[in-house]
Design a protein around this motif. Sequence first.
Motif, PDB file in Angstrom:
ATOM      1  N   VAL A 178      14.945  41.715  15.774  1.00 11.42           N
ATOM      2  CA  VAL A 178      16.103  40.841  15.589  1.00 11.42           C
ATOM      3  C   VAL A 178      16.536  40.274  16.938  1.00 11.42           C
ATOM      4  O   VAL A 178      16.774  41.025  17.892  1.00 11.42           O
ATOM      5  N   SER A 179      16.626  38.941  17.018  1.00 11.25           N
ATOM      6  CA  SER A 179      17.135  38.263  18.208  1.00 11.25           C
ATOM      7  C   SER A 179      18.434  37.557  17.856  1.00 11.25           C
ATOM      8  O   SER A 179      18.512  36.850  16.839  1.00 11.25           O
ATOM      9  N   LEU A 180      19.438  37.748  18.703  1.00 12.61           N
ATOM     10  CA  LEU A 180      20.754  37.153  18.477  1.00 12.61           C
ATOM     11  C   LEU A 180      21.148  36.292  19.671  1.00 12.61           C
ATOM     12  O   LEU A 180      20.918  36.668  20.826  1.00 12.61           O
ATOM     13  N   TRP A 181      21.761  35.160  19.381  1.00  8.08           N
ATOM     14  CA  TRP A 181      22.350  34.311  20.417  1.00  8.08           C
ATOM     15  C   TRP A 181      23.829  34.109  20.114  1.00  8.08           C
ATOM     16  O   TRP A 181      24.202  33.718  18.993  1.00  8.08           O
ATOM     17  N   GLY A 182      24.692  34.369  21.093  1.00  4.73           N
ATOM     18  CA  GLY A 182      26.097  34.037  20.946  1.00  4.73           C
ATOM     19  C   GLY A 182      26.304  32.535  21.035  1.00  4.73           C
ATOM     20  O   GLY A 182      25.448  31.786  21.520  1.00  4.73           O
ATOM     21  N   ALA A 183      27.455  32.067  20.569  1.00  5.25           N
ATOM     22  CA  ALA A 183      27.754  30.633  20.572  1.00  5.25           C
ATOM     23  C   ALA A 183      28.256  30.188  21.949  1.00  5.25           C
ATOM     24  O   ALA A 183      28.792  30.974  22.736  1.00  5.25           O
ATOM     25  N   GLY A 184      28.085  28.901  22.229  1.00  2.00           N
ATOM     26  CA  GLY A 184      28.524  28.342  23.503  1.00  2.00           C
ATOM     27  C   GLY A 184      29.997  27.979  23.489  1.00  2.00           C
ATOM     28  O   GLY A 184      30.572  27.647  22.452  1.00  2.00           O
ATOM     29  N   GLY A 185      30.620  28.037  24.657  1.00  2.00           N
ATOM     30  CA  GLY A 185      32.010  27.623  24.802  1.00  2.00           C
ATOM     31  C   GLY A 185      32.133  26.118  24.893  1.00  2.00           C
ATOM     32  O   GLY A 185      31.234  25.420  25.369  1.00  2.00           O
ATOM     33  N   GLY A 186      33.272  25.590  24.444  1.00  5.11           N
ATOM     34  CA  GLY A 186      33.525  24.157  24.534  1.00  5.11           C
ATOM     35  C   GLY A 186      33.970  23.747  25.922  1.00  5.11           C
ATOM     36  O   GLY A 186      34.486  24.549  26.693  1.00  5.11           O
ATOM     37  N   ALA A 187      33.755  22.482  26.249  1.00  4.84           N
ATOM     38  CA  ALA A 187      34.147  21.965  27.558  1.00  4.84           C
ATOM     39  C   ALA A 187      35.651  21.695  27.585  1.00  4.84           C
ATOM     40  O   ALA A 187      36.324  21.668  26.553  1.00  4.84           O
ATOM     41  N   SER A 188      36.182  21.489  28.795  1.00  2.00           N
ATOM     42  CA  SER A 188      37.617  21.241  28.938  1.00  2.00           C
ATOM     43  C   SER A 188      37.863  20.017  29.801  1.00  2.00           C
ATOM     44  O   SER A 188      37.092  19.680  30.692  1.00  2.00           O
ATOM     45  N   SER A 189      38.984  19.350  29.504  1.00  6.39           N
ATOM     46  CA  SER A 189      39.458  18.240  30.307  1.00  6.39           C
ATOM     47  C   SER A 189      40.870  18.588  30.748  1.00  6.39           C
ATOM     48  O   SER A 189      41.771  18.700  29.926  1.00  6.39           O
ATOM     49  N   LEU A 190      41.051  18.801  32.043  1.00  9.52           N
ATOM     50  CA  LEU A 190      42.357  19.187  32.559  1.00  9.52           C
ATOM     51  C   LEU A 190      43.059  17.982  33.168  1.00  9.52           C
ATOM     52  O   LEU A 190      42.481  16.905  33.326  1.00  9.52           O
ATOM     53  N   SER A 191      44.309  18.161  33.516  1.00 15.49           N
ATOM     54  CA  SER A 191      45.107  17.059  34.039  1.00 15.49           C
ATOM     55  C   SER A 191      44.504  16.507  35.327  1.00 15.49           C
ATOM     56  O   SER A 191      43.896  17.230  36.116  1.00 15.49           O
ATOM     57  N   GLY A 192      44.664  15.205  35.533  1.00 17.36           N
ATOM     58  CA  GLY A 192      44.156  14.570  36.739  1.00 17.36           C
ATOM     59  C   GLY A 192      42.673  14.286  36.724  1.00 17.36           C
ATOM     60  O   GLY A 192      42.102  13.936  37.743  1.00 17.36           O
ATOM     61  N   GLY A 193      42.023  14.460  35.563  1.00 19.22           N
ATOM     62  CA  GLY A 193      40.601  14.171  35.466  1.00 19.22           C
ATOM     63  C   GLY A 193      39.715  15.341  35.807  1.00 19.22           C
ATOM     64  O   GLY A 193      38.498  15.226  35.766  1.00 19.22           O
ATOM     65  N   ALA A 194      40.291  16.493  36.171  1.00 21.69           N
ATOM     66  CA  ALA A 194      39.476  17.662  36.467  1.00 21.69           C
ATOM     67  C   ALA A 194      39.117  18.373  35.176  1.00 21.69           C
ATOM     68  O   ALA A 194      39.657  18.095  34.123  1.00 21.69           O
ATOM     69  N   GLY A 195      38.186  19.346  35.266  1.00 22.91           N
ATOM     70  CA  GLY A 195      37.809  20.114  34.079  1.00 22.91           C
ATOM     71  C   GLY A 195      36.573  20.931  34.362  1.00 22.91           C
ATOM     72  O   GLY A 195      36.146  21.061  35.500  1.00 22.91           O
ATOM     73  N   GLY A 196      35.994  21.479  33.311  1.00 22.50           N
ATOM     74  CA  GLY A 196      34.802  22.286  33.471  1.00 22.50           C
ATOM     75  C   GLY A 196      34.036  22.382  32.177  1.00 22.50           C
ATOM     76  O   GLY A 196      34.595  22.195  31.089  1.00 22.50           O
ATOM     77  N   ALA A 197      32.745  22.682  32.280  1.00 22.39           N
ATOM     78  CA  ALA A 197      31.882  22.816  31.110  1.00 22.39           C
ATOM     79  C   ALA A 197      31.936  24.240  30.566  1.00 22.39           C
ATOM     80  O   ALA A 197      32.320  25.177  31.265  1.00 22.39           O
ATOM     81  N   GLY A 198      31.540  24.398  29.310  1.00 23.38           N
ATOM     82  CA  GLY A 198      31.557  25.703  28.664  1.00 23.38           C
ATOM     83  C   GLY A 198      30.361  26.554  29.057  1.00 23.38           C
ATOM     84  O   GLY A 198      29.286  26.041  29.363  1.00 23.38           O
ATOM     85  N   GLY A 199      30.560  27.881  29.050  1.00 26.12           N
ATOM     86  CA  GLY A 199      29.465  28.807  29.295  1.00 26.12           C
ATOM     87  C   GLY A 199      28.612  28.987  28.049  1.00 26.12           C
ATOM     88  O   GLY A 199      29.074  28.801  26.921  1.00 26.12           O
ATOM     89  N   ALA A 200      27.350  29.339  28.241  1.00 24.52           N
ATOM     90  CA  ALA A 200      26.443  29.582  27.121  1.00 24.52           C
ATOM     91  C   ALA A 200      26.622  30.992  26.575  1.00 24.52           C
ATOM     92  O   ALA A 200      27.085  31.895  27.278  1.00 24.52           O
ATOM     93  N   GLY A 201      26.265  31.177  25.325  1.00 21.46           N
ATOM     94  CA  GLY A 201      26.270  32.509  24.739  1.00 21.46           C
ATOM     95  C   GLY A 201      25.134  33.351  25.289  1.00 21.46           C
ATOM     96  O   GLY A 201      24.147  32.833  25.822  1.00 21.46           O
ATOM     97  N   GLY A 202      25.269  34.663  25.196  1.00 20.60           N
ATOM     98  CA  GLY A 202      24.223  35.564  25.646  1.00 20.60           C
ATOM     99  C   GLY A 202      23.141  35.753  24.594  1.00 20.60           C
ATOM    100  O   GLY A 202      23.231  35.230  23.474  1.00 20.60           O
ATOM    101  N   TRP A 203      22.096  36.514  24.967  1.00 24.92           N
ATOM    102  CA  TRP A 203      20.980  36.809  24.060  1.00 24.92           C
ATOM    103  C   TRP A 203      20.761  38.311  24.034  1.00 24.92           C
ATOM    104  O   TRP A 203      20.846  38.986  25.068  1.00 24.92           O
ATOM    105  N   ALA A 204      20.494  38.843  22.842  1.00 24.79           N
ATOM    106  CA  ALA A 204      20.202  40.267  22.694  1.00 24.79           C
ATOM    107  C   ALA A 204      19.109  40.435  21.654  1.00 24.79           C
ATOM    108  O   ALA A 204      19.078  39.726  20.645  1.00 24.79           O
ATOM    109  N   MET A 205      18.200  41.386  21.884  1.00 27.16           N
ATOM    110  CA  MET A 205      17.122  41.661  20.948  1.00 27.16           C
ATOM    111  C   MET A 205      17.006  43.165  20.748  1.00 27.16           C
ATOM    112  O   MET A 205      17.174  43.944  21.688  1.00 27.16           O
ATOM    113  N   ALA A 206      16.723  43.560  19.515  1.00 27.39           N
ATOM    114  CA  ALA A 206      16.533  44.976  19.212  1.00 27.39           C
ATOM    115  C   ALA A 206      15.558  45.115  18.052  1.00 27.39           C
ATOM    116  O   ALA A 206      15.430  44.225  17.208  1.00 27.39           O
TER     117      ALA A 206
END
Length: 263
Positions: free
Chosen positions: A105-133
């Motif tokens: 079984v391989s699992l992937w977590g979901a990715g985070g959404g991006a953000s738009s902050l005041s003044g035009g600044a912001g950041g992209a979302g992090g990716a989900g992790g991966w686990a196998m068992a």
Amino acid sequence: MDYPSNPDVRLLGGKFTDGNPLTDTPPSWIPADWMNAMSDEVIEVIQGLGGLVPAEEDRTQLRQAIDHAIATRLLGRSMGMTMITATTTFVPGDHGISETIPLIVSLWGAGGGASSLSGGAGGAGGAGGWAMATVMASEVVVTVGSGGDGLEDGDFGLSGGTTSWGSLFAATGGQGGRLGGGAPGGPTGAYDLGLIGGAGDDLVIGDGSQPIARGGAAPFLGLGGPVSVDAPLGAGGSVLLIPPNSNQAGDGGAGLALVFWPK
């Protein structure tokens, strides 16, 4: 492979130590034969499992060898497979298998959404992790994380959801975008192999040199998504600077579960 047994190495509690002059604790000595054994063990995996030529400057060869071994063992025999993209109950009988069959079984977590902050600044979302068992087939609830929404107008992006195999193990979702970018998710629980996803980029403005912050890459699945479009499975959402001072924020990709079994 184990820690050296020679008392002259001066382990502390069975581990190497830098020493502490305040407590008269001497530093450990690392013998050449132990370092050679460590290198030989890693090179054996790189050559034997990965079929690679050891390269001093390449620090990814151990991971490449493990990935190659996993793929070879899966592809070297007839396997059944199902892809799970939404929360459901996995019932072995629905796939023609019994509860005496081992599953990979391989699992992937979901990715985070991006953000738009005041003044035009912001950041992209992090990716989900991966686990196998490797687990024995049984009826189990498989939770698949939803991608985090990308948010604009001064909000942090929403974090991606966790993908889990019952209560046994899971891959957590990536953090929503923010100043500095969202942190990635990772493996948790009783997993055999796991990887942390990619972190989201920070959106830097001022000289126009970085108009796009790319979402974190999901392990094995690819880069963060196009701006203002849902990211690929497991990847973080990206954000685009729109002059003079606004952004478009993309959503994170949904999680995923892949289940393999021998036929």
